[in-house]
Design a protein around this motif. Structure first.
Motif, PDB file in Angstrom:
ATOM      1  N   PRO A  46      18.350  11.376  -4.101  1.00  0.00           N
ATOM      2  CA  PRO A  46      18.795   9.486  -3.445  1.00  0.00           C
ATOM      3  C   PRO A  46      18.436   8.819  -5.316  1.00  0.00           C
ATOM      4  N   VAL A  47      20.416   7.688  -4.716  1.00  0.00           N
ATOM      5  CA  VAL A  47      21.098   7.265  -6.294  1.00  0.00           C
ATOM      6  C   VAL A  47      20.357   5.727  -6.163  1.00  0.00           C
ATOM      7  N   TRP A  48      20.563   5.307  -6.576  1.00  0.00           N
ATOM      8  CA  TRP A  48      20.398   4.216  -6.752  1.00  0.00           C
ATOM      9  C   TRP A  48      21.556   3.386  -7.884  1.00  0.00           C
ATOM     10  N   ASN A  49      22.243   2.480  -7.229  1.00  0.00           N
ATOM     11  CA  ASN A  49      23.599   1.615  -7.683  1.00  0.00           C
ATOM     12  C   ASN A  49      23.783   0.049  -8.473  1.00  0.00           C
ATOM     13  N   GLY A  50      22.137  -0.414  -8.258  1.00  0.00           N
ATOM     14  CA  GLY A  50      21.282  -1.709  -8.333  1.00  0.00           C
ATOM     15  C   GLY A  50      21.287  -2.572  -7.141  1.00  0.00           C
ATOM     16  N   MET A  51      21.951  -2.336  -6.130  1.00  0.00           N
ATOM     17  CA  MET A  51      22.075  -2.885  -4.548  1.00  0.00           C
ATOM     18  C   MET A  51      22.079  -2.535  -3.660  1.00  0.00           C
ATOM     19  N   ALA A  52      21.799  -0.904  -3.898  1.00  0.00           N
ATOM     20  CA  ALA A  52      21.119   0.156  -2.405  1.00  0.00           C
ATOM     21  C   ALA A  52      20.912   1.553  -2.955  1.00  0.00           C
ATOM     22  N   GLN A  53      20.489   2.197  -2.446  1.00  0.00           N
ATOM     23  CA  GLN A  53      19.707   3.603  -2.225  1.00  0.00           C
ATOM     24  C   GLN A  53      20.177   4.119  -1.447  1.00  0.00           C
ATOM     25  N   TYR A  54      21.864   4.883  -2.009  1.00  0.00           N
ATOM     26  CA  TYR A  54      21.681   5.828  -0.901  1.00  0.00           C
ATOM     27  C   TYR A  54      21.323   7.577  -1.288  1.00  0.00           C
ATOM     28  N   VAL A  79      20.359  21.265  -9.545  1.00  0.00           N
ATOM     29  CA  VAL A  79      19.611  19.967  -9.956  1.00  0.00           C
ATOM     30  C   VAL A  79      20.260  19.139 -10.708  1.00  0.00           C
ATOM     31  N   ARG A  80      19.455  19.677 -11.409  1.00  0.00           N
ATOM     32  CA  ARG A  80      19.451  18.593 -13.178  1.00  0.00           C
ATOM     33  C   ARG A  80      20.795  19.103 -13.354  1.00  0.00           C
ATOM     34  N   ARG A  81      22.105  19.439 -12.860  1.00  0.00           N
ATOM     35  CA  ARG A  81      23.249  18.964 -13.340  1.00  0.00           C
ATOM     36  C   ARG A  81      23.639  18.491 -12.446  1.00  0.00           C
ATOM     37  N   CYS A  82      23.508  18.639 -11.030  1.00  0.00           N
ATOM     38  CA  CYS A  82      23.496  17.298 -10.191  1.00  0.00           C
ATOM     39  C   CYS A  82      23.824  15.639 -10.517  1.00  0.00           C
ATOM     40  N   LYS A  83      22.419  16.309 -10.930  1.00  0.00           N
ATOM     41  CA  LYS A  83      21.721  14.665 -11.306  1.00  0.00           C
ATOM     42  C   LYS A  83      22.660  14.312 -12.456  1.00  0.00           C
ATOM     43  N   LYS A  84      23.028  15.148 -13.446  1.00  0.00           N
ATOM     44  CA  LYS A  84      23.917  14.576 -14.925  1.00  0.00           C
ATOM     45  C   LYS A  84      25.831  14.465 -14.587  1.00  0.00           C
ATOM     46  N   ARG A  85      25.691  14.547 -13.272  1.00  0.00           N
ATOM     47  CA  ARG A  85      27.417  14.423 -12.724  1.00  0.00           C
ATOM     48  C   ARG A  85      27.946  16.092 -13.051  1.00  0.00           C
ATOM     49  N   GLU A  86      27.618  16.820 -13.317  1.00  0.00           N
ATOM     50  CA  GLU A  86      28.369  18.361 -13.890  1.00  0.00           C
ATOM     51  C   GLU A  86      28.926  18.687 -13.032  1.00  0.00           C
ATOM     52  N   MET A  87      28.240  18.387 -11.995  1.00  0.00           N
ATOM     53  CA  MET A  87      28.921  19.763 -10.152  1.00  0.00           C
ATOM     54  C   MET A  87      29.736  18.312  -9.803  1.00  0.00           C
ATOM     55  N   MET A  92      29.411  15.999  -1.482  1.00  0.00           N
ATOM     56  CA  MET A  92      30.072  16.290   0.194  1.00  0.00           C
ATOM     57  C   MET A  92      30.842  15.329   0.075  1.00  0.00           C
ATOM     58  N   TYR A  93      30.505  14.276   0.134  1.00  0.00           N
ATOM     59  CA  TYR A  93      31.347  12.755  -0.088  1.00  0.00           C
ATOM     60  C   TYR A  93      31.959  11.991  -1.461  1.00  0.00           C
ATOM     61  N   HIS A  94      32.842  11.595  -1.699  1.00  0.00           N
ATOM     62  CA  HIS A  94      33.318  10.984  -3.062  1.00  0.00           C
ATOM     63  C   HIS A  94      32.824   9.553  -2.816  1.00  0.00           C
ATOM     64  N   PRO A  95      31.670   9.596  -3.744  1.00  0.00           N
ATOM     65  CA  PRO A  95      31.323   7.869  -4.250  1.00  0.00           C
ATOM     66  C   PRO A  95      32.838   6.905  -4.627  1.00  0.00           C
ATOM     67  N   GLY A  96      32.365   5.633  -4.359  1.00  0.00           N
ATOM     68  CA  GLY A  96      33.094   4.188  -4.908  1.00  0.00           C
ATOM     69  C   GLY A  96      32.091   3.922  -5.871  1.00  0.00           C
ATOM     70  N   SER A  97      33.529   2.908  -6.250  1.00  0.00           N
ATOM     71  CA  SER A  97      33.543   2.826  -7.849  1.00  0.00           C
ATOM     72  C   SER A  97      32.220   2.609  -8.586  1.00  0.00           C
ATOM     73  N   SER A  98      30.996   2.178  -7.515  1.00  0.00           N
ATOM     74  CA  SER A  98      29.975   2.080  -7.688  1.00  0.00           C
ATOM     75  C   SER A  98      29.122   2.290  -7.776  1.00  0.00           C
ATOM     76  N   ARG A  99      28.792   3.663  -8.098  1.00  0.00           N
ATOM     77  CA  ARG A  99      28.256   4.761  -8.112  1.00  0.00           C
ATOM     78  C   ARG A  99      26.938   4.276  -8.667  1.00  0.00           C
ATOM     79  N   GLY A 100      25.993   5.337  -7.598  1.00  0.00           N
ATOM     80  CA  GLY A 100      24.905   4.974  -8.413  1.00  0.00           C
ATOM     81  C   GLY A 100      24.366   6.453  -9.020  1.00  0.00           C
ATOM     82  N   TRP A 101      23.392   6.097  -9.858  1.00  0.00           N
ATOM     83  CA  TRP A 101      22.372   6.936 -11.078  1.00  0.00           C
ATOM     84  C   TRP A 101      20.572   7.469 -10.144  1.00  0.00           C
ATOM     85  N   ALA A 102      21.037   8.424 -10.355  1.00  0.00           N
ATOM     86  CA  ALA A 102      19.883   9.471  -9.803  1.00  0.00           C
ATOM     87  C   ALA A 102      19.064   9.141 -10.529  1.00  0.00           C
ATOM     88  N   ASN A 103      17.635   8.966 -10.475  1.00  0.00           N
ATOM     89  CA  ASN A 103      15.945   9.264 -11.613  1.00  0.00           C
ATOM     90  C   ASN A 103      15.952  10.322 -11.564  1.00  0.00           C
TER      91      ASN A 103
END
Length: 103
Positions: A46-54, A79-87, A92-103
């Motif tokens: 899960p990631v959170w962009n300040g408005m929604a979790q997806y 998984v850690r590399r993915c959460k740091k956006r290194e992968m 699978m789906y490229h997020p829009g401009s308000s991409r969230g962050w994993a905790n």
């Protein structure tokens, strides 16, 4: 002859997909999954962009999936590399401009 593309370079459409979690790490909030219709492995978290979790999904090759089933340290490192956006090439789906962050 067409060069074989890696799984994450192929085009997929997610309608009607059915996921089965092969491993869930609730402490670190991620899962190792298999899409049942196409036998396609991935990880998600899960990631959170300040408005929604997806959920973000990252493609795996079959060899990685089988390694990760038995080697939790290798799985957590991926998984850690993915959460740091290194992968992001594996998304699978490229997020829009308000991409969230994993905790």
């Amino acid at each position: 002859m067409e060069e074989k593309k890696k799984r994450w370079e192929r085009t997929y459409h997610g309608q009607g997909w059915k996921w089965e979690a092969s491993y869930v790490d609730s402490d670190n909030r991620f899962s190792l999954n298999m899409e049942l219709k196409t036998n396609t492995p991935c990880i998600s978290f899960p990631v959170w962009n300040g408005m929604a979790q997806y959920e973000e999904f990252y493609w795996l090759e079959d060899e990685e999936y089988h390694l990760f089933l038995h080697d939790r340290d290798a799985l957590w490192a991926f998984v850690r590399r993915c959460k740091k956006r290194e992968m992001d090439d594996r998304l699978m789906y490229h997020p829009g401009s308000s991409r969230g962050w994993a905790n």
